[in-house]
Design an enzyme around this catalytic site. Structure first.
Site, PDB file in Angstrom:
ATOM      1  N   ASP A 111      -1.776   2.245   2.692  1.00 30.25           N
ATOM      2  CA  ASP A 111      -1.667   3.478   1.920  1.00 30.25           C
ATOM      3  C   ASP A 111      -0.247   3.660   1.412  1.00 30.25           C
ATOM      4  O   ASP A 111       0.713   3.126   1.993  1.00 30.25           O
ATOM      5  CB  ASP A 111      -2.047   4.685   2.790  1.00 30.25           C
ATOM      6  CG  ASP A 111      -3.516   4.660   3.200  1.00 30.25           C
ATOM      7  OD1 ASP A 111      -4.328   4.100   2.436  1.00 30.25           O
ATOM      8  OD2 ASP A 111      -3.835   5.193   4.281  1.00 30.25           O
ATOM      9  N   HIS A 127      -3.432  -2.115  -1.795  1.00 25.16           N
ATOM     10  CA  HIS A 127      -3.832  -0.725  -1.606  1.00 25.16           C
ATOM     11  C   HIS A 127      -5.148  -0.593  -0.841  1.00 25.16           C
ATOM     12  O   HIS A 127      -5.515   0.502  -0.403  1.00 25.16           O
ATOM     13  CB  HIS A 127      -3.949  -0.019  -2.968  1.00 25.16           C
ATOM     14  CG  HIS A 127      -3.474   1.393  -2.940  1.00 25.16           C
ATOM     15  ND1 HIS A 127      -3.542   2.189  -1.825  1.00 25.16           N
ATOM     16  CD2 HIS A 127      -2.916   2.173  -3.909  1.00 25.16           C
ATOM     17  CE1 HIS A 127      -3.050   3.389  -2.098  1.00 25.16           C
ATOM     18  NE2 HIS A 127      -2.661   3.408  -3.343  1.00 25.16           N
TER      19      HIS A 127
END
Length: 425
Positions: A399, A395
């Site tokens: 995204d 992450h």
């Protein structure tokens, strides 16, 4: 009668310590120069450390599973001269390559390489620039063995290159030779209550450490999607029937085809992240890591430039890499450099998995089993072949929107497989 204290040399990769995989000698053994002493384990391979001297082993400074720092005592050898204790810092061994071992052994070639420590070599200095001396240390080359072409016998960089090119093939350690000590070098301790305690060493410990680092340092998030692979499976069956003399196609060559097409639009997926330097490297080529279970543990052989291969070339390469990994014959080059890993449990794939990212990559694609399920299409219930893709992403780099969009692109290609082979589709 003196003693030579041999210290762990720098075996490359910038490592500060290495684990003892297995000893090749015991206390009391008479050994000769270049005889293998010990196999040391790095993150990717085993390294065979030869003896720099002839003598008698009088002490081993560690057991299988112990970690030794570079420059730390490794073995003491009894000599006919005064005690020598030096800090061996130049490379003294070569990387593991079981394929090289097999070829050299079959040809009757000795699996050894000569290495002369500074403490026992001729002390006469060899003329060379500091940069050349540094390069020689990094390559494990004794300058005294290099034919100099510079003025006044000065060794030049070109001389090192010619010397390295003419050197014999490197020492190699077959992983199958290590399997028993790597997996079970430490005897189980049986307590009165029937609990069996097994110390993690070797490859099993390396896997544990890698998984722990990945989960500690990478903020994972998972994305799971159903994929209707009915048409894909039908196409695969037709191709296998039409070309029975070619390597049999499994799902993976087709999945790699879809991934290769999809990463062109989502380059942030086919990337690696150096979190210490804060640098993301996006790769044009898809070097597909294939998570493979072996008797010694989980390894990830790599299909280089997978996007350039045909379906049958991929099928053949998948079989070759898997066989080499399971037999312990995959080379270090074949176990390094992946940019995106695929993991599949095949028939054991379950419904959903949450695979751990193979750092420094930023994504991993998990394949679950294919199952026949009722699906509603245009108001009608029909039976279709359904498979889940369970993927994890870093992450910090990827995204959620990009991850979902990427998987949806892969899904679209797998569900309409002819599109995978049409440019611009």
């Amino acid at each position: 009668m003196g003693a030579y204290v041999f210290k762990l040399p720098d075996i490359g990769e910038g490592i500060a310590e290495s684990e003892i995989a297995t000893w090749r000698v015991e206390v009391g053994d008479r050994i000769s120069e270049d005889q293998p002493l010990v196999d040391m384990l790095t993150d990717k391979a085993a390294v065979e450390i030869p003896s720099p001297v002839t003598g008698k082993v009088i002490e081993l400074h560690g057991a299988a599973g112990d970690k030794i720092a570079v420059g730390g005592r490794l073995v003491t050898i009894q000599l006919d001269s005064a005690t020598i204790e030096v800090d061996e810092t130049k490379p003294a061994a070569t990387q593991s390559s079981a394929n090289e071992v097999a070829s050299r052994a079959s040809a009757g070639e000795p699996a050894s390489s000569r290495w002369v420590p500074d403490a026992v070599a001729d002390s006469t200095p060899v003329p060379a620039a500091p940069s050349v001396r540094k390069l020689a240390r990094e390559r494990g080359i004794d300058l005294r063995e290099v034919k100099a072409s510079g003025p006044a016998g000065r060794v030049l960089r070109d001389d090192l290159d010619r010397h390295a090119a003419a050197a014999p093939a490197p020492v190699a350690v077959a992983v199958e030779d290590l399997r028993e000590p790597v997996v079970s070098a430490q005897p189980a301790v049986q307590g009165d209550d029937g609990i069996e305690q097994i110390k993690l060493i070797g490859l099993r410990r390396k896997i544990a450490e890698a998984m722990q680092r990945a989960k500690q340092r990478i903020p994972h998030f998972a994305y799971v999607e159903e994929v209707d692979v009915t048409e894909l499976e039908a196409m695969r069956a037709r191709l296998n029937a039409l070309y029975p003399d070619r390597p049999r196609l499994t799902l993976l060559p087709l999945l790699i085809q879809a991934l290769g097409r999809a990463i062109a639009d989502f380059p942030m997926i086919n990337a690696t992240y150096d979190d210490e330097a804060g640098v993301v490297s996006r790769h044009r080529a898809l070097h597909a890591g294939i998570a493979t279970q072996t008797p010694a543990g989980l390894v990830v052989p790599v299909m280089k430039d997978a996007q350039r291969l045909s379906l049958w070339q991929r099928a053949a390469e998948l079989r070759r890499l898997a066989d080499a990994a399971r037999a312990g014959k995959a080379t270090r080059a074949e176990l390094s450099g992946s940019t995106l890993t695929i993991t599949s449990l095949g028939a054991l794939g379950g419904i959903v998995t949450t695979p751990v990212i193979n750092a420094p990559e930023v994504a991993i694609i998990g394949v679950n089993k294919i199952a026949q399920k009722p699906v509603v299409i245009d108001g009608q219930v029909v039976v279709r072949s359904i498979m889940n893709l369970s993927s994890s992403f870093d992450h910090r780099i990827v995204d959620g929107f990009d991850a979902a969009s990427f998987i949806q692109r892969v899904k679209a290609l797998l569900e309409a497989p002819t599109l995978m082979f049409i440019e611009g589709a």
